[in-house]
Design an enzyme around this catalytic site. Structure first.
Site, PDB file in Angstrom:
ATOM      1  N   TYR A 287       0.859  -1.314   0.089  1.00  0.00           N
ATOM      2  CA  TYR A 287       0.158  -0.217   0.105  1.00  0.00           C
ATOM      3  C   TYR A 287       0.815   1.347   0.087  1.00  0.00           C
ATOM      4  O   TYR A 287       1.850   1.131   0.638  1.00  0.00           O
ATOM      5  CB  TYR A 287      -1.033  -0.037   1.281  1.00  0.00           C
ATOM      6  CG  TYR A 287      -2.317   0.066   0.869  1.00  0.00           C
ATOM      7  CD1 TYR A 287      -2.765   1.131   0.205  1.00  0.00           C
ATOM      8  CD2 TYR A 287      -2.893  -1.224   0.806  1.00  0.00           C
ATOM      9  CE1 TYR A 287      -4.171   1.097  -0.052  1.00  0.00           C
ATOM     10  CE2 TYR A 287      -4.477  -1.266   0.485  1.00  0.00           C
ATOM     11  CZ  TYR A 287      -5.069  -0.143  -0.107  1.00  0.00           C
ATOM     12  OH  TYR A 287      -6.245   0.031  -0.577  1.00  0.00           O
TER      13      TYR A 287
ATOM     14  N   THR B 145      -4.687   5.613 -21.579  1.00  0.00           N
ATOM     15  CA  THR B 145      -4.601   4.282 -21.277  1.00  0.00           C
ATOM     16  C   THR B 145      -3.069   3.971 -21.433  1.00  0.00           C
ATOM     17  O   THR B 145      -2.370   4.434 -22.316  1.00  0.00           O
ATOM     18  CB  THR B 145      -5.465   3.120 -21.668  1.00  0.00           C
ATOM     19  OG1 THR B 145      -5.295   3.270 -23.082  1.00  0.00           O
ATOM     20  CG2 THR B 145      -7.040   3.692 -21.514  1.00  0.00           C
TER      21      THR B 145
ATOM     22  N   ARG C 193      -2.714  -3.068 -18.244  1.00  0.00           N
ATOM     23  CA  ARG C 193      -4.201  -2.144 -17.966  1.00  0.00           C
ATOM     24  C   ARG C 193      -3.729  -1.256 -16.983  1.00  0.00           C
ATOM     25  O   ARG C 193      -3.541  -1.231 -15.753  1.00  0.00           O
ATOM     26  CB  ARG C 193      -5.458  -2.990 -17.684  1.00  0.00           C
ATOM     27  CG  ARG C 193      -5.529  -4.212 -18.416  1.00  0.00           C
ATOM     28  CD  ARG C 193      -6.925  -4.631 -18.283  1.00  0.00           C
ATOM     29  NE  ARG C 193      -7.917  -3.830 -19.178  1.00  0.00           N
ATOM     30  CZ  ARG C 193      -8.152  -4.239 -20.491  1.00  0.00           C
ATOM     31  NH1 ARG C 193      -7.519  -4.999 -20.924  1.00  0.00           N
ATOM     32  NH2 ARG C 193      -8.856  -3.217 -20.950  1.00  0.00           N
TER      33      ARG C 193
ATOM     34  N   GLU D  42      -0.485   4.880  -0.666  1.00  0.00           N
ATOM     35  CA  GLU D  42      -1.205   6.165  -0.832  1.00  0.00           C
ATOM     36  C   GLU D  42      -0.374   7.447  -0.866  1.00  0.00           C
ATOM     37  O   GLU D  42       0.630   7.290   0.358  1.00  0.00           O
ATOM     38  CB  GLU D  42      -2.495   6.296   0.035  1.00  0.00           C
ATOM     39  CG  GLU D  42      -3.658   5.390  -0.167  1.00  0.00           C
ATOM     40  CD  GLU D  42      -4.841   5.610   1.004  1.00  0.00           C
ATOM     41  OE1 GLU D  42      -4.669   6.301   1.612  1.00  0.00           O
ATOM     42  OE2 GLU D  42      -5.832   4.890   0.392  1.00  0.00           O
TER      43      GLU D  42
ATOM     44  N   ASP E 267      -7.362  12.901 -25.377  1.00  0.00           N
ATOM     45  CA  ASP E 267      -7.507  11.635 -24.921  1.00  0.00           C
ATOM     46  C   ASP E 267      -6.695  10.549 -25.915  1.00  0.00           C
ATOM     47  O   ASP E 267      -7.487  10.452 -27.085  1.00  0.00           O
ATOM     48  CB  ASP E 267      -8.842  11.295 -24.581  1.00  0.00           C
ATOM     49  CG  ASP E 267      -9.203   9.848 -23.948  1.00  0.00           C
ATOM     50  OD1 ASP E 267      -8.076   9.201 -24.195  1.00  0.00           O
ATOM     51  OD2 ASP E 267     -10.162   9.518 -23.462  1.00  0.00           O
TER      52      ASP E 267
ATOM     53  N   LYS F  78      -3.319  -0.020 -24.811  1.00  0.00           N
ATOM     54  CA  LYS F  78      -3.719  -0.322 -26.168  1.00  0.00           C
ATOM     55  C   LYS F  78      -2.638  -0.164 -26.971  1.00  0.00           C
ATOM     56  O   LYS F  78      -1.574  -1.286 -26.852  1.00  0.00           O
ATOM     57  CB  LYS F  78      -4.665   0.903 -26.542  1.00  0.00           C
ATOM     58  CG  LYS F  78      -5.911   0.517 -25.578  1.00  0.00           C
ATOM     59  CD  LYS F  78      -7.139   1.671 -25.403  1.00  0.00           C
ATOM     60  CE  LYS F  78      -8.042   1.610 -24.706  1.00  0.00           C
ATOM     61  NZ  LYS F  78      -9.160   2.656 -24.799  1.00  0.00           N
TER      62      LYS F  78
HETATM   63  C1  LIG Z   1     -10.198   2.889 -24.038  1.00  0.00           C
HETATM   64  C2  LIG Z   1     -10.623   4.478 -23.639  1.00  0.00           C
HETATM   65  C3  LIG Z   1     -10.700   5.086 -22.646  1.00  0.00           C
HETATM   66  C4  LIG Z   1     -11.065   4.190 -21.355  1.00  0.00           C
HETATM   67  O1  LIG Z   1     -10.212   3.347 -20.929  1.00  0.00           O
HETATM   68  P1  LIG Z   1     -10.686   2.208 -19.808  1.00  0.00           P
HETATM   69  O2  LIG Z   1      -9.315   1.777 -19.378  1.00  0.00           O
HETATM   70  O3  LIG Z   1     -11.366   1.185 -20.600  1.00  0.00           O
HETATM   71  O4  LIG Z   1     -11.395   2.773 -18.700  1.00  0.00           O
HETATM   72  C5  LIG Z   1     -10.894   6.333 -22.582  1.00  0.00           C
HETATM   73  N1  LIG Z   1     -11.004   7.154 -23.605  1.00  0.00           N
HETATM   74  C6  LIG Z   1     -10.779   6.602 -24.595  1.00  0.00           C
HETATM   75  C7  LIG Z   1     -10.649   7.347 -25.972  1.00  0.00           C
HETATM   76  C8  LIG Z   1     -10.466   5.031 -24.875  1.00  0.00           C
HETATM   77  O5  LIG Z   1     -10.248   4.555 -26.365  1.00  0.00           O
END
Ligand SMILES: *Cc1c(COP(=O)(O)O)cnc(C)c1O
Length: 423
Positions: free
Chosen positions: A57, A229, A238, A59, A203, A232
């Site tokens: 932990y 994220t 993740r 925080e 994003d 991807k």
């Molecule tokens: C995948 C994605 C997210 C969210 O990601 P999670 O990890 O699934 O919560 C946010 N914004 C965009 C543009 C995404 O493609």
């Protein structure tokens, strides 16, 4: 055929679960995984994820923790932060968000009050749920106004975005999305955000690996905040990261912790650090450019076979197919392709006349198959399988799907996936 990985303790403690993991390993080895938000992480990233760092932990932030015993955790998080800053050229990075959705929620918490106006691309046009869409907390707790794409080009109409921003005066503007096959013009968004004095957030969840590898322009010089994220195209575990200019660092950090989250997932932070180290290597640049080259080659081969692509093609890793002309609903096609060993997702297309749970399109991408070493030379074959699969779905020819599945597995046996065993 790949053999299942050896997980002796798991197999002894929980054979039922171990069997499911082994089946998933086999599935990921034998199928053409074309969901554009997925990938194969390296063995090194997998190992980091499976470490005892999960036991700790912590925080707070490095040097400012609420728990003792951070002798090793602090340097782990600092490594991840410094690597993120170096890779993306950002002033500040926060690597604690649990995933992309919580990362975006932290952005709202930092820059908007409940009920205030926020702006993003609408979900059916290619945006993300967390960009102010109604069913999401972000659309319920804030007043979400949404822009889309032009019907004739399938691309963002910046006149529409500017007009909407002037009229609605959003506090926060999101650019980027989940089904956007074209380059995002961060500079054009920045001009609009400046004019209306909004915080601009890029994003880049889908394209972070392309940005890191120099295969998509970087938002960093143009925007206030970058949200991404890590799992991807960036090919990490993740998780998520927020990056920003120094002036916003305190507000964002406070929003992530203690605003929204408790303890960071340190095993994930470690794996993010590993992925960022991998992404800084020259071979990752090659990977990122190959992802795009493969997507372009795939789009060209699909167009040749008479497929209708949203925006007419792609600039990145993603291709959005409108199946209306093939007379097959997206869901029917996606389920048939799954039986053919080609894993895609059904997806709305802009101005979709069908319902979101049974839309007109499928969304495909090249990050995973590029991680296995497939190149442009394979894309005509992939397009041919997609056409045969969609046609078999149309005619209800189950045997044809089984034939494709065998052909796919045969090709893939020559291209072992990172992190998975080979025979
Ligand atoms: C995948 C994605 C997210 C969210 O990601 P999670 O990890 O699934 O919560 C946010 N914004 C965009 C543009 C995404 O493609």
């Amino acid at each position: 055929m790949p053999l299942p990985l050896d997980h002796p303790a798991l197999a002894a403690t929980d054979p039922e679960l171990a069997a499911l993991v082994a089946a998933e390993e086999r599935l990921q080895a034998d199928t053409l995984r074309m969901i554009p938000s997925e990938n194969y992480v390296s063995q090194a990233v997998l190992e980091a994820t499976g470490t005892v760092l999960t036991n700790k932990y912590s925080e707070g932030y490095p040097g400012r923790r609420y728990y003792e015993g951070q002798q090793n955790i602090d340097p782990v998080e600092t490594l991840a932060v410094e690597r993120a800053k170096a890779l993306f050229g950002a002033d500040h990075a926060n690597v604690q968000p649990y995933s992309g959705s919580p990362a975006n929620l932290a952005v709202y918490l930092a820059f908007a009050e409940p009920g205030e106006t926020v702006m993003g691309m609408s979900l059916p046009m290619g945006g993300h749920l967390t960009h102010g869409w109604g069913v999401s907390a972000t659309g319920r707790w804030f007043r979400g106004v949404q822009y889309g794409v032009r019907r004739d080009t399938g691309r963002i109409d910046f006149d529409e975005v500017r007009e909407l921003a002037r009229k609605e005066r959003p506090k926060v503007i999101f650019c980027g999305g989940t089904a956007v096959p074209r380059t995002i013009d961060f500079a054009a968004f920045a001009e609009i955000a400046r004019e209306v004095d909004a915080v601009l957030v890029a994003d880049i969840a889908h394209i972070a690996g392309l940005v890191a590898g120099g295969a998509h322009p970087s938002p960093v010089p143009h925007v206030d905040v970058v949200s991404t994220t890590t799992h991807k195209t960036l090919r990490g575990p993740r998780g998520a990261m927020l990056m920003c200019r120094e002036e916003h660092a305190k507000a964002l950090d406070k929003a992530v912790f203690p605003g929204l989250q408790g303890g960071p997932h340190n095993h994930t932070t470690a794996a993010i650090a590993v992925a960022l180290r991998e992404a800084a290597r020259p071979d990752f640049r090659t990977y990122a450019h190959q992802v795009v080259a493969n997507a372009k080659a795939l789009a060209a081969a699909l167009l040749e076979r008479g497929f209708d692509l949203v925006s007419g093609g792609t600039d990145n890793h993603l291709v959005l197919i409108d199946l209306t002309g093939k007379d097959v609903p997206g869901k029917t096609a996606a389920k048939a392709l799954d039986r053919a060993g080609i894993v895609v997702n059904y997806n709305t297309v802009p101005f979709d006349p069908r319902k979101p749970f049974d839309p007109s399109g499928i969304r495909i991408g090249t990050p995973s198959l590029t991680s296995r070493g497939l190149t442009e030379a394979h894309m005509p074959q992939v397009a041919a399988w997609l056409e045969r699969g969609v046609s078999a779905a149309h005619k209800g020819e189950e045997a044809a799907l089984a034939t494709i599945r065998a052909e796919v597995a045969d090709l893939l046996s020559g291209y072992p996936a990172p992190g998975l065993p080979t025979a």
